[in-house]
Design a protein around this motif. Sequence first.
Motif, PDB file in Angstrom:
ATOM      1  N   MET A  47      27.846  41.095  51.387  1.00  0.00           N
ATOM      2  CA  MET A  47      27.652  41.661  50.045  1.00  0.00           C
ATOM      3  C   MET A  47      28.700  42.725  49.754  1.00  0.00           C
ATOM      4  N   VAL A  48      28.922  43.590  50.736  1.00  0.00           N
ATOM      5  CA  VAL A  48      29.891  44.687  50.568  1.00  0.00           C
ATOM      6  C   VAL A  48      31.268  44.126  50.257  1.00  0.00           C
ATOM      7  N   LEU A  49      31.670  43.123  51.059  1.00  0.00           N
ATOM      8  CA  LEU A  49      33.001  42.529  50.845  1.00  0.00           C
ATOM      9  C   LEU A  49      33.139  41.981  49.430  1.00  0.00           C
ATOM     10  N   CYS A  50      32.097  41.261  49.009  1.00  0.00           N
ATOM     11  CA  CYS A  50      32.124  40.619  47.702  1.00  0.00           C
ATOM     12  C   CYS A  50      32.164  41.667  46.577  1.00  0.00           C
ATOM     13  N   VAL A  51      31.320  42.704  46.732  1.00  0.00           N
ATOM     14  CA  VAL A  51      31.224  43.730  45.679  1.00  0.00           C
ATOM     15  C   VAL A  51      32.511  44.563  45.617  1.00  0.00           C
ATOM     16  N   GLU A  52      33.040  44.905  46.793  1.00  0.00           N
ATOM     17  CA  GLU A  52      34.292  45.681  46.792  1.00  0.00           C
ATOM     18  C   GLU A  52      35.389  44.901  46.079  1.00  0.00           C
ATOM     19  N   ASN A  53      35.419  43.608  46.333  1.00  0.00           N
ATOM     20  CA  ASN A  53      36.406  42.755  45.682  1.00  0.00           C
ATOM     21  C   ASN A  53      36.173  42.717  44.165  1.00  0.00           C
ATOM     22  N   MET A  54      34.913  42.645  43.764  1.00  0.00           N
ATOM     23  CA  MET A  54      34.596  42.643  42.325  1.00  0.00           C
ATOM     24  C   MET A  54      35.079  43.930  41.658  1.00  0.00           C
ATOM     25  N   VAL A  55      34.871  45.044  42.349  1.00  0.00           N
ATOM     26  CA  VAL A  55      35.277  46.342  41.769  1.00  0.00           C
ATOM     27  C   VAL A  55      36.797  46.393  41.611  1.00  0.00           C
ATOM     28  N   VAL A  56      37.494  46.008  42.684  1.00  0.00           N
ATOM     29  CA  VAL A  56      38.967  46.031  42.641  1.00  0.00           C
ATOM     30  C   VAL A  56      39.475  45.139  41.502  1.00  0.00           C
ATOM     31  N   GLU A  57      38.927  43.930  41.419  1.00  0.00           N
ATOM     32  CA  GLU A  57      39.402  42.970  40.410  1.00  0.00           C
ATOM     33  C   GLU A  57      39.046  43.422  38.989  1.00  0.00           C
ATOM     34  N   SER A  58      37.881  44.037  38.842  1.00  0.00           N
ATOM     35  CA  SER A  58      37.496  44.482  37.495  1.00  0.00           C
ATOM     36  C   SER A  58      38.429  45.595  37.015  1.00  0.00           C
ATOM     37  N   ILE A  59      38.809  46.480  37.913  1.00  0.00           N
ATOM     38  CA  ILE A  59      39.728  47.565  37.529  1.00  0.00           C
ATOM     39  C   ILE A  59      41.108  46.984  37.221  1.00  0.00           C
ATOM     40  N   LYS A  60      41.494  46.012  38.024  1.00  0.00           N
ATOM     41  CA  LYS A  60      42.782  45.347  37.790  1.00  0.00           C
ATOM     42  C   LYS A  60      42.771  44.654  36.414  1.00  0.00           C
ATOM     43  N   ALA A  61      41.657  43.990  36.124  1.00  0.00           N
ATOM     44  CA  ALA A  61      41.539  43.295  34.827  1.00  0.00           C
ATOM     45  C   ALA A  61      41.597  44.296  33.675  1.00  0.00           C
ATOM     46  N   PHE A  62      40.979  45.473  33.875  1.00  0.00           N
ATOM     47  CA  PHE A  62      41.026  46.511  32.832  1.00  0.00           C
ATOM     48  C   PHE A  62      42.457  47.001  32.642  1.00  0.00           C
ATOM     49  N   ASN A  63      43.134  47.241  33.752  1.00  0.00           N
ATOM     50  CA  ASN A  63      44.499  47.779  33.687  1.00  0.00           C
ATOM     51  C   ASN A  63      45.458  46.823  32.986  1.00  0.00           C
ATOM     52  N   THR A  64      45.229  45.523  33.176  1.00  0.00           N
ATOM     53  CA  THR A  64      46.173  44.544  32.617  1.00  0.00           C
ATOM     54  C   THR A  64      45.583  43.779  31.421  1.00  0.00           C
ATOM     55  N   SER A  65      44.390  44.181  30.997  1.00  0.00           N
ATOM     56  CA  SER A  65      43.680  43.481  29.899  1.00  0.00           C
ATOM     57  C   SER A  65      43.594  41.982  30.190  1.00  0.00           C
ATOM     58  N   ASP A  66      43.310  41.647  31.449  1.00  0.00           N
ATOM     59  CA  ASP A  66      43.295  40.248  31.879  1.00  0.00           C
ATOM     60  C   ASP A  66      41.869  39.697  31.777  1.00  0.00           C
ATOM     61  N   THR A  67      41.590  38.976  30.703  1.00  0.00           N
ATOM     62  CA  THR A  67      40.226  38.486  30.492  1.00  0.00           C
ATOM     63  C   THR A  67      39.889  37.315  31.420  1.00  0.00           C
ATOM     64  N   ASP A  68      40.914  36.550  31.846  1.00  0.00           N
ATOM     65  CA  ASP A  68      40.644  35.441  32.786  1.00  0.00           C
ATOM     66  C   ASP A  68      40.114  36.007  34.108  1.00  0.00           C
ATOM     67  N   LEU A  69      40.768  37.063  34.554  1.00  0.00           N
ATOM     68  CA  LEU A  69      40.333  37.705  35.794  1.00  0.00           C
ATOM     69  C   LEU A  69      38.922  38.286  35.609  1.00  0.00           C
ATOM     70  N   ALA A  70      38.681  38.869  34.431  1.00  0.00           N
ATOM     71  CA  ALA A  70      37.358  39.446  34.158  1.00  0.00           C
ATOM     72  C   ALA A  70      36.286  38.355  34.247  1.00  0.00           C
ATOM     73  N   LEU A  71      36.584  37.179  33.717  1.00  0.00           N
ATOM     74  CA  LEU A  71      35.613  36.074  33.770  1.00  0.00           C
ATOM     75  C   LEU A  71      35.342  35.633  35.204  1.00  0.00           C
ATOM     76  N   LEU A  72      36.398  35.629  36.036  1.00  0.00           N
ATOM     77  CA  LEU A  72      36.217  35.265  37.451  1.00  0.00           C
ATOM     78  C   LEU A  72      35.275  36.242  38.154  1.00  0.00           C
TER      79      LEU A  72
END
Lengths: 221, 251
Positions: free
Chosen positions: A121-146
Amino acid sequence: MRHFDIEMNDLQNRLLDMASLVQEMIRAATGELSGKDSKQVEKVYSLEKKVNIQEIVIDDKCLKLIALNQPVGTDLRFITSAMRINSDLERMGDEAVNISRMAKDLIRYKELKPFEDISKMVLCVENMVVESIKAFNTSDTDLALLVLKKDDEVDKLRDKVIDDIKNIMVSSSSPEVIQKAVDLIFVAKSIERIGDHATNICEDIIFMVHGKDIRHPKTNS
Amino acid sequence: MSKIEIRNFNLYYANFHALKDISISIEEKRITAMIGPSGCGKSTLLRSINRINDTIEGVKTVGEINIEGINIYNDNIDVDFLRRNVGMVFQRPNPFPISIYENVAFGLRVNRIASSKEITDQTVEKSLKSVLLWDNMKDKLHKSALTLTLEQQQRLCIARAIAVAPHIILLDEPCSSLDPVATRKIEELMIQLKDEYTIVIVTHNMQQAARISQDTAFMLLGKLIEFSKTDEIFTNPSKKETDDYVSGRFG
């Protein structure tokens, strides 16, 4: 560059700085939980203070940007999303504090086998947090959907962890083990909540970029 | 640091009491906006800062306006010098019907500031650069100023005001005759100029005051109701009248 655009960039940078602090808190709290890093509680508390200050500063900045510039369209969506992301980040920090508070005692109880799934769970959630911030920084909606899709995986792991803990509680006669098992349920819940906040951020990114509100799809339909 | 200190200032147009006991401390190198409904006295107060109201018959003042510590209503004040130090830009762009170059050089010539053509050329260039007109105008300096767009004309008027090296620039609704795009450009220019000048602006456009100023004075019926940091005025004003005005409940 327009003065207003400079202010908007500053807002984005502040959110990214805050996100880094929150990620550090989550790493420290989950590190303590896995037994890799001990004595992380103080670090988490100290980071929490910084995050709380950032939350107030960012909220104040958003309020002033709206009051003084009367933004519309993309700018307005960005600021309202920033306010919600700000709140989600702070709540993630709170969950990290909850995890950290209980982690120190929990790792001593080897009987509590669900640790393996908690690690997943930790691995998955940490990855979600990293990717969500990345998606915010780059306005990447495809990444947000993933990232949004990963929430189901976390929910399934949480359900499995809770079932396992229930079994331990049923079969154990030790009040101490039962108490720790309850704590572990709270930890699993906190990890899952961090994932929920990451999905909230991703929903906000989609609103920010496309103006489409995808929260509560069942209610909306 | 306080650049303009207005103390218990009153102004009468004959028997009409237009400004009532105004006290404000305007800080250096900031933009101070004056807002309020029509007839509240904001333009009168602005025009008192370089004594342009002196030209109106029957005007009488009581109280002080101190600029850099000197009361500009003292008898021994050189009003021409005062107006050179306190430049003014008006509602409608008002370039003279002469060339772009001559418009900017005008103040230098009238005040005999530039001692040579070389210094005049340098000042014209510097002033036009300050208002971001130089790059487009450097090859057209001898064209009539009236051929420029309204926004460019207003920039030129600002360049004309700053050519004589004032410390303070007063702007009386400088964007009211401009379209939204030109307005934004002039606003950005003001934000840049504030690093070198103390700017006081009167505006009917509350959003403009919010966007560009650091301090805001709200006036009503000749009185100063509230003077505070702009973000305070627009997010948490201390007076109910201010709150009602900025939220559009009256005025």
